[in-house]
Write a protein that holds these residues in place. Sequence first.
Motif, PDB file in Angstrom:
ATOM      1  N   VAL A  76       0.873  -1.179   0.000  1.00  0.00           N
ATOM      2  CA  VAL A  76       0.000   0.000   0.000  1.00  0.00           C
ATOM      3  C   VAL A  76       0.908   1.226   0.000  1.00  0.00           C
ATOM      4  O   VAL A  76       1.863   1.280   0.772  1.00  0.00           O
ATOM      5  N   ARG A  77       0.651   2.166  -0.897  1.00  0.00           N
ATOM      6  CA  ARG A  77       1.514   3.347  -0.978  1.00  0.00           C
ATOM      7  C   ARG A  77       0.681   4.617  -0.858  1.00  0.00           C
ATOM      8  O   ARG A  77      -0.495   4.659  -1.183  1.00  0.00           O
ATOM      9  N   ARG A  78       1.378   5.676  -0.396  1.00  0.00           N
ATOM     10  CA  ARG A  78       0.712   6.970  -0.261  1.00  0.00           C
ATOM     11  C   ARG A  78       1.441   7.967  -1.161  1.00  0.00           C
ATOM     12  O   ARG A  78       2.667   8.033  -1.135  1.00  0.00           O
ATOM     13  N   PHE A  79       0.684   8.700  -1.947  1.00  0.00           N
ATOM     14  CA  PHE A  79       1.277   9.694  -2.854  1.00  0.00           C
ATOM     15  C   PHE A  79       0.786  11.084  -2.462  1.00  0.00           C
ATOM     16  O   PHE A  79      -0.387  11.265  -2.127  1.00  0.00           O
ATOM     17  N   LYS A  80       1.706  12.044  -2.549  1.00  0.00           N
ATOM     18  CA  LYS A  80       1.343  13.420  -2.200  1.00  0.00           C
ATOM     19  C   LYS A  80       0.715  14.090  -3.416  1.00  0.00           C
ATOM     20  O   LYS A  80       1.274  14.022  -4.518  1.00  0.00           O
ATOM     21  N   ALA A  81      -0.436  14.713  -3.201  1.00  0.00           N
ATOM     22  CA  ALA A  81      -1.155  15.322  -4.318  1.00  0.00           C
ATOM     23  C   ALA A  81      -1.437  16.797  -4.017  1.00  0.00           C
ATOM     24  O   ALA A  81      -1.489  17.201  -2.852  1.00  0.00           O
ATOM     25  N   TYR A  82      -1.604  17.562  -5.077  1.00  0.00           N
ATOM     26  CA  TYR A  82      -1.754  19.015  -4.944  1.00  0.00           C
ATOM     27  C   TYR A  82      -2.812  19.546  -5.904  1.00  0.00           C
ATOM     28  O   TYR A  82      -2.997  19.003  -6.996  1.00  0.00           O
ATOM     29  N   ARG A  83      -3.488  20.604  -5.512  1.00  0.00           N
ATOM     30  CA  ARG A  83      -4.226  21.439  -6.451  1.00  0.00           C
ATOM     31  C   ARG A  83      -4.129  22.867  -5.931  1.00  0.00           C
ATOM     32  O   ARG A  83      -4.587  23.152  -4.810  1.00  0.00           O
ATOM     33  N   VAL A  84      -3.523  23.717  -6.718  1.00  0.00           N
ATOM     34  CA  VAL A  84      -3.440  25.136  -6.360  1.00  0.00           C
ATOM     35  C   VAL A  84      -4.395  25.899  -7.261  1.00  0.00           C
ATOM     36  O   VAL A  84      -4.348  25.752  -8.488  1.00  0.00           O
ATOM     37  N   GLN A  85      -5.281  26.669  -6.647  1.00  0.00           N
ATOM     38  CA  GLN A  85      -6.236  27.473  -7.416  1.00  0.00           C
ATOM     39  C   GLN A  85      -5.824  28.925  -7.238  1.00  0.00           C
ATOM     40  O   GLN A  85      -5.969  29.499  -6.160  1.00  0.00           O
ATOM     41  N   HIS A  86      -5.261  29.487  -8.291  1.00  0.00           N
ATOM     42  CA  HIS A  86      -4.627  30.793  -8.132  1.00  0.00           C
ATOM     43  C   HIS A  86      -5.622  31.945  -8.192  1.00  0.00           C
ATOM     44  O   HIS A  86      -5.665  32.769  -7.292  1.00  0.00           O
ATOM     45  N   ASN A  87      -6.416  32.017  -9.242  1.00  0.00           N
ATOM     46  CA  ASN A  87      -7.330  33.160  -9.362  1.00  0.00           C
ATOM     47  C   ASN A  87      -8.496  32.804 -10.275  1.00  0.00           C
ATOM     48  O   ASN A  87      -8.330  32.075 -11.247  1.00  0.00           O
ATOM     49  N   GLN A  88      -9.688  33.363  -9.939  1.00  0.00           N
ATOM     50  CA  GLN A  88     -10.866  33.077 -10.761  1.00  0.00           C
ATOM     51  C   GLN A  88     -11.623  34.350 -11.121  1.00  0.00           C
ATOM     52  O   GLN A  88     -12.831  34.310 -11.360  1.00  0.00           O
ATOM     53  N   ALA A  89     -10.902  35.477 -11.181  1.00  0.00           N
ATOM     54  CA  ALA A  89     -11.596  36.739 -11.496  1.00  0.00           C
ATOM     55  C   ALA A  89     -12.244  36.685 -12.884  1.00  0.00           C
ATOM     56  O   ALA A  89     -13.309  37.242 -13.101  1.00  0.00           O
ATOM     57  N   ARG A  90     -11.595  35.967 -13.822  1.00  0.00           N
ATOM     58  CA  ARG A  90     -12.095  35.988 -15.196  1.00  0.00           C
ATOM     59  C   ARG A  90     -12.935  34.757 -15.550  1.00  0.00           C
ATOM     60  O   ARG A  90     -13.491  34.697 -16.650  1.00  0.00           O
ATOM     61  N   GLY A  91     -12.985  33.770 -14.666  1.00  0.00           N
ATOM     62  CA  GLY A  91     -13.750  32.562 -14.980  1.00  0.00           C
ATOM     63  C   GLY A  91     -13.288  31.407 -14.115  1.00  0.00           C
ATOM     64  O   GLY A  91     -12.418  31.579 -13.257  1.00  0.00           O
ATOM     65  N   PRO A  92     -13.850  30.196 -14.331  1.00  0.00           N
ATOM     66  CA  PRO A  92     -13.470  29.043 -13.505  1.00  0.00           C
ATOM     67  C   PRO A  92     -11.962  28.800 -13.546  1.00  0.00           C
ATOM     68  O   PRO A  92     -11.316  29.084 -14.548  1.00  0.00           O
ATOM     69  N   TYR A  93     -11.425  28.274 -12.460  1.00  0.00           N
ATOM     70  CA  TYR A  93     -10.008  27.912 -12.429  1.00  0.00           C
ATOM     71  C   TYR A  93      -9.722  26.928 -13.559  1.00  0.00           C
ATOM     72  O   TYR A  93     -10.555  26.074 -13.862  1.00  0.00           O
ATOM     73  N   LYS A  94      -8.533  27.053 -14.151  1.00  0.00           N
ATOM     74  CA  LYS A  94      -8.196  26.169 -15.272  1.00  0.00           C
ATOM     75  C   LYS A  94      -6.708  25.874 -15.245  1.00  0.00           C
ATOM     76  O   LYS A  94      -5.900  26.795 -15.107  1.00  0.00           O
ATOM     77  N   GLY A  95      -6.331  24.615 -15.382  1.00  0.00           N
ATOM     78  CA  GLY A  95      -4.902  24.296 -15.427  1.00  0.00           C
ATOM     79  C   GLY A  95      -4.647  22.810 -15.370  1.00  0.00           C
ATOM     80  O   GLY A  95      -5.486  22.026 -14.935  1.00  0.00           O
ATOM     81  N   GLY A  96      -3.448  22.437 -15.804  1.00  0.00           N
ATOM     82  CA  GLY A  96      -3.112  21.033 -16.031  1.00  0.00           C
ATOM     83  C   GLY A  96      -2.846  20.230 -14.774  1.00  0.00           C
ATOM     84  O   GLY A  96      -2.730  20.750 -13.669  1.00  0.00           O
ATOM     85  N   ILE A  97      -2.766  18.919 -15.003  1.00  0.00           N
ATOM     86  CA  ILE A  97      -2.428  17.937 -13.972  1.00  0.00           C
ATOM     87  C   ILE A  97      -1.084  17.331 -14.341  1.00  0.00           C
ATOM     88  O   ILE A  97      -0.936  16.756 -15.428  1.00  0.00           O
ATOM     89  N   ARG A  98      -0.108  17.477 -13.446  1.00  0.00           N
ATOM     90  CA  ARG A  98       1.241  16.974 -13.706  1.00  0.00           C
ATOM     91  C   ARG A  98       1.525  15.775 -12.819  1.00  0.00           C
ATOM     92  O   ARG A  98       1.309  15.835 -11.604  1.00  0.00           O
ATOM     93  N   TYR A  99       1.970  14.670 -13.444  1.00  0.00           N
ATOM     94  CA  TYR A  99       2.464  13.519 -12.686  1.00  0.00           C
ATOM     95  C   TYR A  99       3.972  13.510 -12.887  1.00  0.00           C
ATOM     96  O   TYR A  99       4.469  13.174 -13.973  1.00  0.00           O
ATOM     97  N   HIS A 100       4.716  13.865 -11.863  1.00  0.00           N
ATOM     98  CA  HIS A 100       6.169  13.936 -12.012  1.00  0.00           C
ATOM     99  C   HIS A 100       6.811  13.778 -10.649  1.00  0.00           C
ATOM    100  O   HIS A 100       6.228  14.157  -9.632  1.00  0.00           O
ATOM    101  N   LYS A 101       8.054  13.259 -10.644  1.00  0.00           N
ATOM    102  CA  LYS A 101       8.684  12.988  -9.346  1.00  0.00           C
ATOM    103  C   LYS A 101       9.183  14.266  -8.677  1.00  0.00           C
ATOM    104  O   LYS A 101       9.390  14.285  -7.477  1.00  0.00           O
ATOM    105  N   GLU A 102       9.396  15.327  -9.480  1.00  0.00           N
ATOM    106  CA  GLU A 102       9.881  16.564  -8.870  1.00  0.00           C
ATOM    107  C   GLU A 102       8.812  17.646  -8.942  1.00  0.00           C
ATOM    108  O   GLU A 102       8.854  18.502  -9.823  1.00  0.00           O
ATOM    109  N   VAL A 103       7.837  17.546  -8.060  1.00  0.00           N
ATOM    110  CA  VAL A 103       6.843  18.620  -7.972  1.00  0.00           C
ATOM    111  C   VAL A 103       6.790  19.070  -6.511  1.00  0.00           C
ATOM    112  O   VAL A 103       7.243  18.352  -5.615  1.00  0.00           O
ATOM    113  N   SER A 104       6.256  20.247  -6.297  1.00  0.00           N
ATOM    114  CA  SER A 104       6.154  20.774  -4.934  1.00  0.00           C
ATOM    115  C   SER A 104       5.053  21.820  -4.925  1.00  0.00           C
ATOM    116  O   SER A 104       4.613  22.277  -5.986  1.00  0.00           O
ATOM    117  N   LEU A 105       4.652  22.213  -3.719  1.00  0.00           N
ATOM    118  CA  LEU A 105       3.640  23.267  -3.612  1.00  0.00           C
ATOM    119  C   LEU A 105       4.153  24.543  -4.274  1.00  0.00           C
ATOM    120  O   LEU A 105       3.415  25.216  -5.005  1.00  0.00           O
TER     121      LEU A 105
END
Length: 508
Positions: free
Chosen positions: A121-150
């Motif tokens: 059983v493994r645990r993976f760290k996951a993230y979603r950063v929502q930066h700004n929605q002044a112009r519409g719904p948040y939009k942005g990609g999903i990255r699966y990579h070993k070197e990611v961080s907040l």
Amino acid sequence: MRMVAEKAKRTIYTEAMEVFERAADLIGLDPRVRLELEEPDYEHIFYVTVKLRERLVPLSKDDQKKYQDLPSSRVTEGLEPLADGRFIIRGKALLRGDVAVKGGVIRLNEHGLFRLEPAQVRRFKAYRVQHNQARGPYKGGIRYHKEVSLDLFKALAAEMTWKTAIADIPFGGAKGGIKIDPRHYSKEELERITLRFMYRLKDLVGPQRDIPAPDVGTNPEVMSWMYRQYSDGERERHNLRGVVTGKDIRIGGSEGRVKATGQGLAYCVEEWYADRNQSPKGQTFLLQGFGNVGSNAADILCSMGAKLLAVNDADGTIFNPEGIDPQKLVAHVYENPKNIKRSVLGFPDAQEISKKDFWEIPADILVPAALGGEITADVAERIKVKLVAEGANGPTTPDADKVLQGRKIELIPDIIGNAGGVTVSYYEWLQNQRMEHWTEAEVNSRLERAIKTNYRIIRDIATNNPRRTAAHDSRRYCLGREVDTRTAAMILALKRIEAHYQLEGFSQ
Ligand code: NAD
């Protein structure tokens, strides 16, 4: 002392925000808007737990001696090779029958000795950063990579806010993903990891709330798993198709989406040459990254008559002064089942060279289409090109930017250079909302108009040339002085975002 302390605080995010701060100063951005944009609206960190399959792990050299006499087992089915040299065991077949196992070790005919690793059983760290929605719904990609961080996702989410504004599409900015090397997991494991990821994301995303898309290490298949999990059991699930973009065409994806980022970059390059009464025909280019963006940009630039001289990827570099055929390279990287690492290495029509030599090849254009921070000040000193056309997000460090400016090497900045992907993502979302399906020609003609119009406005801001033509109007955005192209792009983004705050006001 103060200098040292300040330097230590520099992060990917603060570096990425330097151009924001510069442009905000130049246009005298409303202080409240500035504060709204300086930090993301929300930063989510959570964990995804999944039970993995049993694996065969190569035995270390020292341990191998103990199993010299272990007979070889003939196993032809039920094993899935991974890029890290391990094998996933599908089903229990391997553990039965005439397979010789000694102390949890087996010998596979051609591959050597392996330790049987039980399902974990493994645990993976996951993230979603929502930066700004002044112009519409948040939009942005999903990255699966070993070197990611907040910190990295904050920078990438902010980039999306600027990019959607530059592309003039009604979305805000977000980014997220999982800290994982997807090449080390089987497809079935990745499916389960993705389903669990979306299970945790479900409250945060939605077609009118936050709309993920593919990025490094993810693809249309991953998007289809995300859509399935999000809409599972919902009565009106077809109305939810717009929760992710970058889907397979057969399930609501848009024609032209796979190529869109490379296509948008090629439109920018074409426009850059048109300004100089030239075309990409006969121009030579170097490419870093042969994934979705790089391979498609290369194919389209070559179809415009440009010549690809060298490609660098995560595993190495190939070079051919006579030119590399991108379609043959796609076949080598993506269609050859033996190329598990999906690497450009081993391509028969080119020679292998070092990464250091790659940067120093004389060419007209350099297309970074891999990861961020690759063009450092040192690399910027060494490259011998006229134009850097950024396909990747944040490939050039702020120090390198200064070197490029000093060396008069021109730049197509990422927030317009790779905006083609999110623009066609918007077209996909629109088609989903309207239950329509547009042709590739329709998609590309809209994309060409959108990218070239916004590219021209940025160019006019950079050269301080306010004007209205049949195709574009840059009068609202020019500053009365020239600025570098990256700052010009940011000015366009900030003025468009600021207009929303000014006209809609703030809810208290
Ligand atoms: P991908 O996963 O399809 O391909 C990534 C490529 O980069 C691979 O060829 C890999 O070998 C290479 N790479 C990874 N690490 C490297 C290293 N250290 N040195 C050299 N090469 C390395 O990813 P993609 O979707 O093509 O994305 C590439 C870049 O473009 C990323 O910066 C991404 O954020 C950006 N981008 C992608 C899209 C899109 O639509 N896919 C849109 C906008 C921006």
